[in-house]
Enzyme design. Structure first.
Site, PDB file in Angstrom:
ATOM      1  N   ASP A   1     -16.687  -0.323  16.377  1.00 11.87           N
ATOM      2  CA  ASP A   1     -17.916  -1.170  15.996  1.00 11.87           C
ATOM      3  C   ASP A   1     -18.688  -0.469  16.856  1.00 11.87           C
ATOM      4  OD1 ASP A   1     -18.500  -3.273  18.043  1.00 11.87           O
ATOM      5  OD2 ASP A   1     -18.626  -2.667  19.753  1.00 11.87           O
ATOM      6  N   ALA A   2     -20.120  -0.940  16.543  1.00 16.07           N
ATOM      7  CA  ALA A   2     -21.455  -0.411  17.040  1.00 16.07           C
ATOM      8  C   ALA A   2     -21.754  -0.135  18.227  1.00 16.07           C
ATOM      9  CB  ALA A   2     -22.563  -0.312  16.422  1.00 16.07           C
TER      10      ALA A   2
ATOM     11  N   ASN B   1     -21.706  -5.784  14.299  1.00 17.61           N
ATOM     12  CA  ASN B   1     -22.389  -7.338  13.556  1.00 17.61           C
ATOM     13  C   ASN B   1     -23.760  -6.528  13.188  1.00 17.61           C
ATOM     14  OD1 ASN B   1     -20.525  -9.247  14.286  1.00 17.61           O
ATOM     15  ND2 ASN B   1     -21.759  -8.952  16.251  1.00 17.61           N
TER      16      ASN B   1
END
Length: 232
Positions: free
Chosen positions: A15-16, A123
């Site tokens: 995830d970022a 996202n």
């Protein structure tokens, strides 16, 4: 959770925001204007940003993450009664150059040196992710940067996690997914990945199906989980 190594890992997917990149750093860098309000603004901004991803997904009203981030910031500014267009523009620009956490680069280097494939699954809108990756200097340490833009729905929808499986051509059980967002970690486990929850913020475990395989407090702990070779 047990600390025994994970087995059969060929790729690590991250995830970022909140995992590799510090989402608080945008507001923190505007302390000269926000003063001690910066932390509250950041918390409201982030909370509403996540809520909007879930709500828009359920409503079938997808917009890209850049627009959504701006809408969440507008809510945060209104909540704190800050009517300052210049501040809004500054915060949005700062979001394009978030700081990487200190444990990110050395961890990625160690994984790459060992032949583990690495990717971001986020996202984030592609231009946002490209800017953050460039700013943090980790581009050469990643094999792919994947955005939900390709499927038009946000995490935790299963089609998002499938992006990593398909793009890396690695079976889901051979992927170690890493997120500091507990809901994201649980969802990736439900999809069938092996999962390390990087619990940076000391949160309680979620009451959701399919708990992550491992819990770590820093990404510096990750290589030991995925690089250990089991004896034949």
């Amino acid at each position: 959770m047990a600390s025994a190594p994970l087995s059969g890992i060929r790729a690590c997917v991250f995830d970022a925001y909140g995992t590799l990149f510090d989402f608080n750093s945008a507001a923190r860098q505007a302390q000269d204007t926000l003063g001690d309000k910066w932390r509250q603004l950041s918390e409201v901004w982030r909370s509403k940003q996540l809520q909007y991803t879930w709500l828009r997904s359920l409503m079938g009203r997808y917009v890209n993450f850049w627009q959504l981030t701006g809408e969440a910031l507008d809510f945060a500014l209104a909540t704190m009664q800050l009517d300052d267009p210049a501040l809004r523009d500054r915060l949005m620009n700062l979001y394009l150059s978030l700081d990487a956490y200190p444990d990110v680069r050395s961890m990625l280097r160690e994984l790459k040196a060992a032949g583990i494939r690495t990717a971001i699954l986020s996202n984030g809108e592609p231009k946002m992710l490209a800017s953050a990756v460039s700013n943090s200097g980790i581009g050469e340490l990643l094999d792919a940067v994947l955005s939900v833009e390709e499927v038009g729905i946000y995490k935790p929808h299963p089609s998002v996690y499938r992006l990593a499986e398909n793009r890396l051509t690695v079976a889901r059980h051979e992927i170690c997914f890493v997120s500091s967002n507990a809901w994201d970690a649980y969802a990736a486990k439900a999809f069938g990945m092996q999962v390390a929850w990087c619990n940076r913020f000391g949160q309680a475990a979620e009451n959701l199906p399919e708990a992550p395989d491992r819990e770590i407090r820093s990404l510096a702990e990750l290589p030991a989980l995925v690089l250990a070779v089991s004896s034949p």
